[in-house]
Motif scaffolding. Structure first.
Motif, short mmCIF file in Angstrom:
data_model
loop_
_atom_site.label_atom_id
_atom_site.label_comp_id
_atom_site.label_asym_id
_atom_site.label_seq_id
_atom_site.Cartn_x
_atom_site.Cartn_y
_atom_site.Cartn_z
N GLU A 197 0.80 -1.22 0.00
CA GLU A 197 0.00 0.00 0.00
C GLU A 197 0.83 1.27 0.00
N GLY A 198 2.13 1.14 0.29
CA GLY A 198 3.00 2.31 0.27
C GLY A 198 3.50 2.68 -1.12
N VAL A 199 3.35 1.75 -2.06
CA VAL A 199 3.85 1.98 -3.42
C VAL A 199 2.89 2.91 -4.17
N VAL A 200 3.45 3.99 -4.71
CA VAL A 200 2.67 4.96 -5.47
C VAL A 200 3.24 5.09 -6.89
N ASP A 201 4.55 5.27 -6.98
CA ASP A 201 5.21 5.52 -8.26
C ASP A 201 5.69 4.21 -8.89
N VAL A 202 5.03 3.81 -9.98
CA VAL A 202 5.40 2.57 -10.68
C VAL A 202 5.97 2.87 -12.07
N SER A 203 6.40 4.11 -12.27
CA SER A 203 6.86 4.55 -13.59
C SER A 203 8.10 3.80 -14.08
N ALA A 204 8.88 3.21 -13.18
CA ALA A 204 10.11 2.50 -13.56
C ALA A 204 9.87 1.04 -13.91
N LEU A 205 8.62 0.57 -13.83
CA LEU A 205 8.34 -0.86 -13.96
C LEU A 205 7.83 -1.29 -15.34
N GLY A 206 7.99 -0.44 -16.33
CA GLY A 206 7.50 -0.73 -17.67
C GLY A 206 8.16 -1.91 -18.36
N GLY A 207 9.36 -2.30 -17.88
CA GLY A 207 10.07 -3.42 -18.49
C GLY A 207 9.83 -4.75 -17.80
N VAL A 208 9.04 -4.75 -16.74
CA VAL A 208 8.73 -5.98 -16.03
C VAL A 208 7.79 -6.83 -16.89
N HIS A 209 8.01 -8.14 -16.96
CA HIS A 209 7.19 -9.01 -17.80
C HIS A 209 5.84 -9.31 -17.15
N THR A 210 5.87 -9.73 -15.89
CA THR A 210 4.65 -10.08 -15.17
C THR A 210 4.63 -9.27 -13.88
N LEU A 211 3.61 -8.41 -13.75
CA LEU A 211 3.55 -7.46 -12.64
C LEU A 211 2.21 -7.54 -11.93
N ASP A 212 2.27 -7.81 -10.62
CA ASP A 212 1.06 -7.88 -9.81
C ASP A 212 1.03 -6.68 -8.87
N LEU A 213 0.08 -5.79 -9.13
CA LEU A 213 -0.11 -4.59 -8.29
C LEU A 213 -1.46 -4.65 -7.58
N SER A 214 -2.06 -5.84 -7.50
CA SER A 214 -3.38 -5.95 -6.90
C SER A 214 -3.39 -5.41 -5.48
N GLY A 215 -4.40 -4.62 -5.18
CA GLY A 215 -4.55 -4.06 -3.85
C GLY A 215 -3.61 -2.90 -3.53
N CYS A 216 -2.88 -2.42 -4.54
CA CYS A 216 -2.00 -1.25 -4.34
C CYS A 216 -2.84 0.01 -4.50
N ARG A 217 -3.48 0.39 -3.42
CA ARG A 217 -4.44 1.49 -3.49
C ARG A 217 -3.81 2.85 -3.77
N GLY A 218 -2.50 2.95 -3.55
CA GLY A 218 -1.83 4.22 -3.78
C GLY A 218 -1.48 4.47 -5.24
N VAL A 219 -1.53 3.41 -6.05
CA VAL A 219 -1.17 3.55 -7.46
C VAL A 219 -2.30 4.22 -8.24
N VAL A 220 -1.93 5.28 -8.96
CA VAL A 220 -2.89 6.01 -9.77
C VAL A 220 -2.45 6.02 -11.23
N ASP A 221 -1.19 6.39 -11.44
CA ASP A 221 -0.65 6.56 -12.80
C ASP A 221 -0.01 5.27 -13.29
N VAL A 222 -0.66 4.62 -14.28
CA VAL A 222 -0.13 3.37 -14.84
C VAL A 222 0.28 3.57 -16.30
N SER A 223 0.48 4.82 -16.69
CA SER A 223 0.77 5.14 -18.09
C SER A 223 2.08 4.54 -18.59
N ALA A 224 3.01 4.20 -17.68
CA ALA A 224 4.31 3.65 -18.08
C ALA A 224 4.28 2.13 -18.24
#
Length: 189
Positions: free
Chosen positions: A111-138
């Motif tokens: 729940e502390g994760v907000v900025d996921v802009s660096a994760l665009g190269g990850v193959h399989t990404l689970d962000l379920s329940g990450c309520r702080g994430v808003v911007d997934v444009s990357a």
């Protein structure tokens, strides 16, 4: 030496300095384990729910690392070379900018994760329940992306290239003007 060692729930285990040569090591629920600096050469390491573990800086060479429920872990900057990394329910983790090179990354319930802009190269990404994430444009280049129950995610227009996308419980994304239609899905869908 021993190839695979399961010490799950062995609360008396404290000193693991002699276990660095083990290929597959399960230390989940070993509350006494604090110092894991000798385990950087382990191939598959399960430290799930080891609440005493804080410093994971020596584990960057581990192939598959499970730190789920390790709430004492905050700094994951050394783990960018890990192939499969499970940080589920690691509520102390905020900065994931160093994890862009991880192949399979589980940040579920972080729940502390907000900025996921660096994760665009990850193959399989689970962000379920990450309520702080808003911007997934990357994240348009991610192959398999789980955003279930990411209530802050509204704009999913950049995710049309994602192969497998889970938006269950993302009421904002589904209800937003354009919503799922904004994905610009290829015609063969």
């Amino acid at each position: 030496g021993v190839h695979t060692l399961n010490l799950r729930g062995c609360r008396g285990v404290v000193d693991v300095s002699a276990l660095g040569g083990v290929h597959t090591l399960n230390l989940s629920w070993c509350d006494g384990v604090v110092d894991v600096s000798a385990l950087g050469g382990v191939h598959t390491l399960n430290l799930s729910c080891c609440e005493g573990v804080v410093d994971v800086s020596a584990l960057g060479g581990v192939h598959a690392l499970n730190l789920s429920g390790c709430r004492g872990v905050v700094d994951v900057s050394a783990l960018g070379g890990v192939h499969t990394l499970n940080l589920c329910d690691c509520r102390g983790v905020v900065d994931v900018s160093a994890l862009g090179g991880v192949h399979t990354l589980n940040l579920s319930q972080c729940e502390g994760v907000v900025d996921v802009s660096a994760l665009g190269g990850v193959h399989t990404l689970d962000l379920s329940g990450c309520r702080g994430v808003v911007d997934v444009s990357a994240l348009g280049g991610v192959h398999t992306l789980n955003l279930s129950c990411c209530e802050g995610v509204v704009d999913v227009s950049a995710l049309g290239g994602v192969h497998t996308l889970d938006l269950s419980g993302c009421y904002g994304a589904v209800d937003a003007l354009g919503g799922v239609h904004a994905l610009k899905l290829p015609k063969h869908w």
